[in-house]
Design an enzyme around this catalytic site. Structure first.
Site, short mmCIF file in Angstrom:
data_model
loop_
_atom_site.label_atom_id
_atom_site.label_comp_id
_atom_site.label_asym_id
_atom_site.label_seq_id
_atom_site.Cartn_x
_atom_site.Cartn_y
_atom_site.Cartn_z
N GLU A 36 -0.79 0.82 -5.11
CA GLU A 36 -0.86 2.06 -5.90
C GLU A 36 0.38 2.28 -6.78
OE1 GLU A 36 -1.76 2.04 -2.61
OE2 GLU A 36 -3.60 3.22 -2.32
N ASP A 93 -1.89 23.06 8.37
CA ASP A 93 -2.17 22.01 7.39
C ASP A 93 -2.88 22.56 6.15
OD1 ASP A 93 -2.17 19.46 6.40
OD2 ASP A 93 -3.81 18.74 7.62
N ASN A 140 0.86 -1.19 0.00
CA ASN A 140 0.00 0.00 0.00
C ASN A 140 0.90 1.24 0.00
OD1 ASN A 140 -2.78 1.20 0.41
ND2 ASN A 140 -1.67 2.15 2.10
C1 LIG Z 1 0.34 15.80 0.35
C2 LIG Z 1 -0.56 14.90 1.12
C3 LIG Z 1 -0.40 14.75 2.50
C4 LIG Z 1 -1.20 13.89 3.22
N1 LIG Z 1 -0.99 13.72 4.54
C5 LIG Z 1 -1.68 12.78 5.23
C6 LIG Z 1 -1.39 12.52 6.60
O1 LIG Z 1 -0.56 13.16 7.21
N2 LIG Z 1 -2.11 11.53 7.22
C7 LIG Z 1 -3.06 10.79 6.58
O2 LIG Z 1 -3.63 9.88 7.17
N3 LIG Z 1 -3.38 11.06 5.29
C8 LIG Z 1 -2.71 12.02 4.61
N4 LIG Z 1 -2.99 12.27 3.29
C9 LIG Z 1 -4.10 11.56 2.63
C10 LIG Z 1 -3.78 10.15 2.20
O3 LIG Z 1 -2.45 9.86 1.99
C11 LIG Z 1 -4.54 9.86 0.93
O4 LIG Z 1 -5.86 10.25 1.04
C12 LIG Z 1 -4.47 8.43 0.52
O5 LIG Z 1 -5.17 8.32 -0.65
C13 LIG Z 1 -5.10 7.48 1.50
O6 LIG Z 1 -4.67 6.22 1.10
P1 LIG Z 1 -5.55 4.92 1.27
O7 LIG Z 1 -6.65 5.04 0.26
O8 LIG Z 1 -4.57 3.85 0.96
O9 LIG Z 1 -6.07 4.89 2.68
C14 LIG Z 1 -2.21 13.15 2.55
C15 LIG Z 1 -2.38 13.30 1.18
C16 LIG Z 1 -1.57 14.15 0.47
C17 LIG Z 1 -1.77 14.27 -1.00
#
Ligand SMILES: Cc1cc2nc3c(=O)[nH]c(=O)nc-3n(C[C@H](O)[C@H](O)[C@H](O)COP(=O)(O)O)c2cc1C
Length: 434
Positions: free
Chosen positions: A199, A246, A139
């Site tokens: 991904e 943020d 993941n």
């Molecule tokens: C630049 C950026 C920073 C992010 N920071 C966080 C974070 O600190 N914590 C978190 O849980 N998700 C964060 N996200 C969101 C997730 O990484 C993102 O929604 C991801 O698609 C979730 O993955 P999943 O579908 O495998 O759960 C961030 C996304 C981006 C684009």
């Protein structure tokens, strides 16, 4: 193209500003990035570290589209097809990201920025986390990390992310956090697809991607990354994380979050750090844009959807603007319901007709001013689960009121009509004007 090849391309085109003056990782670099947005910046000398930093590389959809040789209007089909036609990456054994190996890591040597006054510490914001679950496989996602010792960081893990599910199940996870990635990896990490989808295969479908096995943890990582932090995240070992400015440019609260212990750092010889300015345009692009294909698909199942924009004015997360080709009076409200079901963090949805440019906030507001009646065209959903990022949601539960605005015109107007009336066509050259 790798992250560094893209930086070189920007240099060749004279589209990146190189800053030779030595800059501090504390506040100064972030302040410059903000002031210079959307211009790409290369910091050539950092006071506290021997590494260079690049930032503001992809502040708009046009930058992302140009990188892949497509038009901004083709991004949704491009991402949709990458998700649907994902493919395994080539595995190599000798990778640039492992040119230098530090088995005894010291995070203080890295140019980890402290962004804003009041932040709880120095934060890694562009780190793409690769992990593996015995049943679901690999993941990829983003997790900001606050440094609190030479080898430890607290990691913000939003509940219900796949990473959160993996960690709750396994109690501890070996990870590789990759920094300095090309946009295919960045965009793929930000997509939300079913659990079990690696991904990196989505990234490979956008642009071919080579992987290498990490040195000390059992995951495959992008071979061209600039830096890789390998180690373990522990569910039951918590540390304060925050405050932190943020996505919404407001200060997020302090939480107790899982600790990431870094056990090995690998990097390229002359690695270039990636700075993703929190709340900046690049951060917003990476949040909103990868959501658009999912929203488009869901809305298009119930009405004829033409385009979707998770726009920066709505923090590229809390608002969604949808353009439809309206066929029946119900279409606006159907689109609203579908959008909320596919993007659960969204608070306000705006649906417009095909004559409204969804990238122009003045036109969307014009549609609201001229086509919308509050008692007839609004959908209000009280006490829904909202986003942890929204300062106005209830602090502990994140309950929020969601509203959909149907800004489409009625199919059959009674009274005045709803079209913008054309002005007379004039050839300005006849008046000596150009
Ligand atoms: C630049 C950026 C920073 C992010 N920071 C966080 C974070 O600190 N914590 C978190 O849980 N998700 C964060 N996200 C969101 C997730 O990484 C993102 O929604 C991801 O698609 C979730 O993955 P999943 O579908 O495998 O759960 C961030 C996304 C981006 C684009």
């Amino acid at each position: 193209m790798s992250y560094r090849e893209y930086i070189q391309q920007l240099k060749d085109r004279k589209e990146i500003t190189g800053i030779k003056t030595s800059v501090s990782e504390t506040y100064e670099a972030a302040g410059i990035l903000k002031k210079c947005e959307p211009k790409p910046i290369l910091f050539e000398a950092i006071k506290e570290s021997g590494f260079k930093i690049a930032g503001n590389l992809f502040c708009g959809k046009q930058d992302f589209a140009r990188y892949f040789g497509i038009q901004p209007g083709q991004i949704i089909p491009f991402l949709t097809s990458a998700i649907e036609q994902r493919s395994p990456c080539e595995i190599i054994t000798d990778a640039p990201c492992q040119q230098v190996i530090h088995p005894d890591p010291d995070l203080d040597l890295l140019p980890i920025l402290k962004h804003c006054q009041g932040d709880g510490g120095n934060y890694i914001t562009a780190g793409v986390v690769v992990t593996r679950h015995p049943n679901y496989g690999q993941n990829l996602d983003f997790h900001r990390c606050m440094q609190f010792s030479k080898n430890e960081l607290s990691m913000r893990i939003v509940r219900s992310r796949h990473f959160d599910a993996f960690l709750k199940d396994q109690k501890q996870l070996d990870i590789a956090m990759c920094i300095g990635n090309a946009p295919n990896v960045l965009a793929a990490a930000a997509t939300s697809v079913e659990i079990g989808v690696d991904e990196l295969e989505i990234a490979n479908a956008m642009e071919s991607l080579q992987l290498v096995h990490a040195k000390t943890v059992d995951v495959f990582i992008p071979a061209e990354a600039e830096f890789v932090l390998e180690g373990t995240v522990y569910l039951d070992r918590k540390h304060a994380e925050g405050p932190f400015v943020d996505l919404t440019e407001t200060q997020d609260i302090v939480r107790q979050e899982p600790v990431f212990v870094v056990k090995t750092i690998t990097h390229r010889h002359d690695a270039i750090w990636q700075a993703l300015l929190p709340g900046g345009l690049e951060h917003k692009l990476l949040m909103g844009m990868p959501r658009e294909p999912t929203i488009f698909k869901t809305v298009n199942e119930v009405v004829k959807c033409l385009d979707v924009h998770v726009n920066p004015g709505g923090c590229s997360w809390l608002h969604t603007i949808i353009q439809i080709d309206k066929q029946s009076e119900e279409d606006g409200k159907l689109a609203i319901q579908a959008a909320f079901s596919s993007h659960r963090s969204c608070k306000h949805v705006f649906v417009v007709d095909k004559d409204i440019d969804i990238y122009n906030p003045l036109e969307v507001e014009w549609a609201m001013a001229t086509r919308f009646q509050g008692d007839r065209d609004m959908v209000i959903m009280d006490k829904e689960q909202g986003s942890s990022l929204d300062p106005s949601a209830e602090p502990d539960t994140h309950l929020t009121t969601k509203i959909g605005f149907d800004l489409t015109k009625p199919l059959h107007s009674v009274g005045k009509n709803f079209e913008k009336h054309p002005y007379p066509e004039i050839d300005l050259s006849q008046y000596g004007l150009t």
